[in-house]
Design an enzyme around this catalytic site. Structure first.
Site, PDB file in Angstrom:
ATOM      1  N   ARG A 339       0.848  -1.181   0.000  1.00  0.00           N
ATOM      2  CA  ARG A 339       0.000   0.000   0.000  1.00  0.00           C
ATOM      3  C   ARG A 339       0.887   1.236   0.000  1.00  0.00           C
ATOM      4  O   ARG A 339       1.947   1.258   0.637  1.00  0.00           O
ATOM      5  CB  ARG A 339      -0.913   0.020   1.234  1.00  0.00           C
ATOM      6  CG  ARG A 339      -2.016  -1.031   1.205  1.00  0.00           C
ATOM      7  CD  ARG A 339      -3.059  -0.699   0.146  1.00  0.00           C
ATOM      8  NE  ARG A 339      -4.175  -1.642   0.148  1.00  0.00           N
ATOM      9  CZ  ARG A 339      -4.232  -2.721  -0.606  1.00  0.00           C
ATOM     10  NH1 ARG A 339      -3.217  -3.010  -1.427  1.00  0.00           N
ATOM     11  NH2 ARG A 339      -5.278  -3.514  -0.562  1.00  0.00           N
ATOM     12  N   GLU A 368      -3.719   7.412  -4.833  1.00  0.00           N
ATOM     13  CA  GLU A 368      -4.032   6.862  -6.163  1.00  0.00           C
ATOM     14  C   GLU A 368      -5.362   7.400  -6.669  1.00  0.00           C
ATOM     15  O   GLU A 368      -6.301   7.589  -5.884  1.00  0.00           O
ATOM     16  CB  GLU A 368      -4.096   5.335  -6.078  1.00  0.00           C
ATOM     17  CG  GLU A 368      -2.773   4.709  -5.691  1.00  0.00           C
ATOM     18  CD  GLU A 368      -2.872   3.192  -5.529  1.00  0.00           C
ATOM     19  OE1 GLU A 368      -3.943   2.620  -5.831  1.00  0.00           O
ATOM     20  OE2 GLU A 368      -1.884   2.590  -5.087  1.00  0.00           O
ATOM     21  N   HIS A 386      -0.953   0.269 -10.158  1.00  0.00           N
ATOM     22  CA  HIS A 386      -1.579  -0.654  -9.205  1.00  0.00           C
ATOM     23  C   HIS A 386      -2.197  -1.862  -9.939  1.00  0.00           C
ATOM     24  O   HIS A 386      -3.394  -2.101  -9.892  1.00  0.00           O
ATOM     25  CB  HIS A 386      -2.659   0.050  -8.376  1.00  0.00           C
ATOM     26  CG  HIS A 386      -2.971  -0.676  -7.102  1.00  0.00           C
ATOM     27  ND1 HIS A 386      -3.456  -0.053  -5.973  1.00  0.00           N
ATOM     28  CD2 HIS A 386      -2.867  -1.996  -6.759  1.00  0.00           C
ATOM     29  CE1 HIS A 386      -3.642  -0.936  -5.011  1.00  0.00           C
ATOM     30  NE2 HIS A 386      -3.298  -2.127  -5.463  1.00  0.00           N
TER      31      HIS A 386
END
Length: 423
Positions: A339, A368, A386
């Site tokens: 993360r 993000e 991601h």
């Protein structure tokens, strides 16, 4: 066509459905979606007539008498003691019959789910065959929708990215299960779920391989500079001279922050490159053959590559700090597939700009999908959107587990893969 309601009422006195024919047709033809039929102030003949078509449509009926009226009658109801459903006398007016409920039809209804995360197309038909799911993201005002309809849902489908907040859980008084697409739990209301007895399912294990593959792909890319050299060729710069030397991967030292399910797969990938592996967790794992480092700084100081695979959430926020980056040093590379919150992003950018570390491979970020311009400007950083688990095979397996968790919960009361709740 009648609207979907919890209990459909026919009242002779207020003519809510205007005519008994319209009411009976609606029941017999399945034009309405309701949990039961409550009959008020109707005669025995009409009650029995409705009970008959209700039986064909497999809905329970209940004629509730109103005190002070001349045509008060109590009809039969469909009830079950755990076996077959049968007609039986309803409770007398003003009393309760524990075996008969307006929300228990003899044919089980689909569980109603509120859906925040979409189900992949290959599972969509199967999913909606078994569940009555409503897409919350299509509501213009989700809060207003929840205030009006939140009590109708017993399940919530979401993802690790979006999670579900405490306000949403509070607006769903009948919520029994949350099924999340992903392994991250920091966006899930685990304390509220524990307090209310809500089961929480997630999708561990099925994404281990692809996330580990991505981590090791970043190790290879950031050291050998494959992406950067690709840009070099496309820009026509090879005509001006050879590409600079890069860093070898085989035989180097790989430090893993978070040797859980995914971290152990990363370690196995490293064995194929003859790398020495060490790790840091909250505590040593006696079941693994790798050396444990007692602090993140000592692990970073030892490693050529520091791969971050720890969980997200407040407990791990900025675990990789400026001091850890200094320990990694100017020959060290940082890889993050966990993360964005685990790394102090500002400290990382500064360390890359001033040469405190050699480079970084990132699949996750603090905010993000917004990536800082300063990161975009750095050529020694590999940036991915991601996508660690984003393969057709893995996403399909994750979606299947989301549905399997729901199936298992509604069959047994426990998801197939349950998130450990705080005690």
């Amino acid at each position: 066509m009648l609207q979907a309601v919890h209990a459909l009422t026919y009242s002779h006195t207020d003519g809510r459905l205007q005519t008994r024919e319209a009411f009976i047709d609606a029941v017999a033809n399945g034009q309405s979606v309701f949990r039961g039929i409550e009959l008020r102030n109707v005669s025995v003949q009409l009650a029995n007539e409705i009970a008959l078509v209700s039986h064909r449509a497999r809905y329970s009926t209940f004629n509730r008498g109103e005190p002070g009226t001349s045509d008060v009658q109590v009809s039969q109801v469909w009830q079950s003691d755990g076996g077959a459903w049968r007609l039986a006398p309803a409770a007398a007016p003003g009393t309760q019959n524990p075996n008969h409920f307006l929300n228990l039809p003899s044919r089980p209804m689909k569980p109603r789910l509120l859906q925040h995360a979409a189900i992949p197309p290959l599972l969509d038909t199967q999913f909606h065959t078994r569940y009555d799911a409503h897409p919350l993201w299509k509501e213009a005002d989700p809060a207003a929708f929840l205030a009006q309809h939140g009590h109708e849902f017993t399940g919530y489908v979401t993802s690790a990215r979006f999670g579900v907040d405490d306000a949403t859980v509070a607006a769903m008084p009948n919520l029994q299960v949350i099924s999340s697409f992903g392994v991250g739990t920091e966006t899930l209301p685990l304390k509220a779920a524990q307090a209310r007895g809500i089961a929480v399912g997630y999708t561990p294990d099925v994404l281990n391989d692809c996330v580990a593959d991505t981590a090791f792909g970043l190790v290879m890319d950031v050291a050998r500079r494959f992406s950067a050299s690709d840009r070099f060729v496309r820009a026509g710069r090879w005509l001006q001279g050879p590409y600079p030397m890069a860093t070898r991967v085989s035989g180097k030292r790989l430090g893993i922050l978070g040797l859980g399910r995914i971290g152990q797969v990363v370690a196995r990938r490293a064995s194929g490159f003859d790398m020495d592996v060490r790790y840091h967790n909250r505590r040593p794992n006696p079941a693994v053959p790798y050396t444990y480092e007692s602090s993140i700084e000592s692990l970073a100081r030892w490693a050529d590559f520091l791969v971050v695979v720890s969980a997200g959430g407040p407990e791990t926020r900025h675990l990789v700090s400026a001091s850890v980056l200094r320990a990694l040093g100017p020959q060290g590379f940082l890889i993050n597939v966990s993360r964005g919150s685990v790394i102090d992003e500002d400290a990382l950018i500064q360390a890359l700009e001033d040469g405190t570390i050699a480079g970084a491979g990132l699949d996750v970020y603090a905010d993000e999908p917004r990536v800082p311009e300063r990161l975009l400007a750095l050529d020694q950083v590999v940036l991915l959107p991601h996508l660690a688990s984003a393969t057709n095979e893995t996403r399909q397996a994750m979606a299947e587990l989301v549905v399997d968790n729901l199936d298992a919960f509604y069959a047994t009361g426990k998801p197939r893969a349950s998130v450990p709740l705080p005690t």
